[in-house]
Design an enzyme around this catalytic site. Structure first.
Site, PDB file in Angstrom:
ATOM      1  N   ARG A 353      19.049  32.317  15.216  1.00  0.00           N
ATOM      2  CA  ARG A 353      18.587  33.263  14.207  1.00  0.00           C
ATOM      3  C   ARG A 353      18.988  32.739  12.828  1.00  0.00           C
ATOM      4  NH1 ARG A 353      20.515  39.495  12.891  1.00  0.00           N
ATOM      5  NH2 ARG A 353      18.719  40.001  11.562  1.00  0.00           N
ATOM      6  N   HIS A 354      18.224  33.113  11.801  1.00  0.00           N
ATOM      7  CA  HIS A 354      18.512  32.689  10.428  1.00  0.00           C
ATOM      8  C   HIS A 354      19.844  33.267   9.949  1.00  0.00           C
ATOM      9  CE1 HIS A 354      17.488  36.772   9.251  1.00  0.00           C
ATOM     10  NE2 HIS A 354      16.383  36.662   9.987  1.00  0.00           N
ATOM     11  N   HIS A 538      14.119  34.159  14.437  1.00  0.00           N
ATOM     12  CA  HIS A 538      14.616  35.498  14.151  1.00  0.00           C
ATOM     13  C   HIS A 538      15.429  35.997  15.346  1.00  0.00           C
ATOM     14  CE1 HIS A 538      11.693  35.549  10.780  1.00  0.00           C
ATOM     15  NE2 HIS A 538      10.987  34.792  11.616  1.00  0.00           N
TER      16      HIS A 538
END
Length: 611
Positions: A353-354, A538
């Site tokens: 995930r970012h 994400h």
């Protein structure tokens, strides 16, 4: 009739817990077992066992040492490090042992060393690898935690009904004893002194730093036959008299050496491991077997690391083995048995995930806090980015495509540096078109020192489930040209597998899962070479892109949402390819988690100067 909890599995060899025989056949084979209704517990031990290439080389050493020097005590077992000595547990409480192993394994999985430090130690009667102090301390803590919790939670007790010293049915507390002395992996034990030099030369051909996954395995044995010899039937024997034992090829037979003095020459009296029956059988129908051949492996906890993806130094002509520098060709020539080949890393997929995004900290109206009256951006808090990249359309599009916060940038670079420290080889980088994902990928590459070598492939198919977007339209992302002009290392020749125009607002869960499955398979097919494929997406990406690889069905949409909500910034999943088995498996990520606390805004006036 009483059947112990591990009764059926107790008839299986240690290397499997799956029997090729139907359950009814197993029950029928024990129909004449005189001890069938005795509540006799099993003895259990916890071993740390190597797998993979190190295990293969150890097995080759076993064969070579047996061939050249004859059998010694080490051949009675398989390569292992003892964590807990044999203890006794009632059958009704074995499930609690399984739960304890998993719970303690999860607790220690992050601090388990990627490779265990092993150094060769020899004497006139012993040869083996000693575990280095720092790693031994971790293993001892693991063993101590398991033993303490297993004893406390399982309330482990032993039934001594067959011991003459105690009354039938009486009980005594039994503690699980961890091994807290020098931890070791035995190679040879109780051999003739004149074989020491030969065994040492064979042992020096083993690279203790070879690729390996360590497994904490729970084994059991039948405590009634601990001091018996174990024989394996070479042929079938059908009884000619009522006191003879029926055996099939491959059966294991327990023989008490103290009871053989009055037996006719050429015959032994033994107990069948398969049926539990006792009788005479011809000795020349059998051969000596190993003690551990009748043990049962119940459960195991795999301490999986990403070491097989690391950059190897073994390609160099001189490799340091056991404190000495060896040439690989010379090492092979010592025995012509051990083949020390270069490690070939497998393909891996690291889905991440970012990092922290600005609206995660400052809310959806973050942009309004950072715009002057004439529409210029300024930094209203040190956690806002110092600048925003230029884009041709309105700056207000950042509201639905927010950048990373400064902490998010720091987080991403920190993870990249941790991957570099672990020598993870990243071959490809794919990113969602969201700016926060591209920035995360950029700073990861900077931390890895690969920002001048590996380009980011922007893949629209990696974008979030569009139903979760605040707006009812697909965000307006920065173009590849704008990203390049803003100094992001983009692969301009890459053409996405899922065109941006194909993203639809408020897609159904089934549409999102289908899109994710198609995209991840196309990415895998486009990256055939070894190494790690890094995918920055994400929170939903961790489930939607890994489960298709593992062959698992999609979660229910409500369960999916609950799982995704718990995934933090830069949370990650790691899958590795088992090409020989044509499948993928989930393993521990190559770096530890990143945990940090909230830090609220502070105004010095309130509480310090003003009331």
């Amino acid at each position: 009739m009483f059947f112990p909890n591990n009764f059926l599995s107790g008839m299986l060899p240690h290397f499997t817990t799956i029997s090729p025989y139907p359950t009814a056949a197993k029950l029928h084979s024990h129909c004449n077992d005189p001890s069938l209704e005795d509540p006799i517990p099993q003895e259990y031990a916890l071993y740390l066992c190597p797998t993979g290439r190190l295990h293969n080389h150890l097995q080759e050493f076993w064969k070579a040492s047996k061939h050249q020097c004859g059998k010694n005590r080490a051949h009675e077992n398989f390569p292992h490090i003892t964590l807990c000595d044999f203890f006794t547990c009632e059958d009704q409480k074995v499930e609690l042992l399984y739960d304890t192993l998993k719970r303690i394994g999860d607790r220690f999985s992050q601090c388990f060393p990627p490779s265990i430090s092993l150094s060769l130690h020899t004497s006139t009667s012993y040869l083996g690898f000693f575990v280095g102090d720092s790693h031994a301390n971790i293993l001892k803590e693991f063993a101590l935690a398991f033993s303490s919790e297993a004893s406390a939670l399982a309330g482990i007790q032993i039934l001594f009904i067959f011991f003459s010293q105690m009354e039938p049915g009486s009980k005594s507390n039994c503690h699980v004893k961890p091994c807290l002395k020098q931890l070791h992996l035995t190679l040879a034990h109780k051999f003739y002194p004149h074989h020491q030099k030969t065994l040492e030369e064979l042992a020096k051909c083993i690279n203790p730093g070879e690729t390996c996954q360590w497994v904490a395995a729970l084994y059991s044995r039948d405590m009634r036959f601990v001091h018996y010899q174990t024989l394996r039937a070479l042929f079938q024997y059908k009884p000619q008299n009522i006191d003879e034992l029926m055996i099939n090829t491959g059966d294991f037979i327990y023989v008490d050496p103290t009871q053989q003095s009055d037996v006719s020459e050429g015959w032994v009296i033994g107990t069948s491991h398969r049926t539990g029956c006792r009788g005479f059988l011809p000795e020349n129908y059998t051969e000596r077997a190993n003690e551990s051949d009748t043990w049962v492996k119940h459960r195991e906890y795999v301490f999986v690391t990403a070491s097989r993806f690391f950059t190897q130094t073994e390609n160099e002509p001189g490799v340091k083995l056991n404190g000495e520098v060896h040439n690989r060709s010379m090492s092979r020539g010592i025995t012509n048995v051990l083949s020390l080949q270069n490690v070939t890393p497998r393909r891996g997929v690291l889905v991440m995930r970012h990092g922290e995004r600005v609206d995660q900290v400052f809310g959806k109206s973050w942009l309004q806090q950072c715009l002057t009256a004439d529409g210029r951006y300024y930094r209203a808090d040190l956690n806002f980015p110092s600048t925003l990249p230029k884009r041709k359309d309105s700056m207000k599009h950042f509201e639905y495509d927010p950048p990373l916060s400064c902490c998010g940038i720091f987080q991403s670079r920190l993870i990249g540096e941790a991957l570099l420290d672990q020598e993870v080889t990243v071959s490809y980088v794919y990113s969602s078109p969201a700016l926060r994902c591209i920035q995360t990928a950029q700073h990861l590459l900077q931390g890895l020192k690969l920002d001048q070598k590996v380009r980011i492939r922007v893949e629209p198919g990696l974008f979030e489930w569009t139903k979760w977007e605040a707006s009812k339209v697909i965000p307006s992302f920065m173009t590849v040209t704008e990203l390049v002009e803003a100094s992001y290392k983009i692969d301009t020749s890459y053409r996405g597998n899922f065109p941006l125009s194909s993203l639809v607002p408020s897609e159904s869960y089934e549409e999102y899962i289908s899109r994710s499955s198609v995209v991840i398979k196309k990415i895998i097919n486009a990256c055939p070479s070894k190494g790690v494929i890094l995918i920055v997406g994400h929170g939903s990406s961790l489930a939607s892109f890994t489960r298709p690889l593992l062959g698992l069905p999609a979660r229910d949409s409500s369960d999916f949402a609950q799982v995704v909500r718990k995934i933090p910034s830069l949370g990650m999943c790691f899958c590795e390819e088992l090409k020989e088995e044509n499948k993928w498996q989930m393993v521990n990520p190559p770096v530890k988690t990143l945990t940090h606390g909230a830090n609220a805004a502070f105004n010095w006036r309130y509480g310090i100067v003003e009331d």
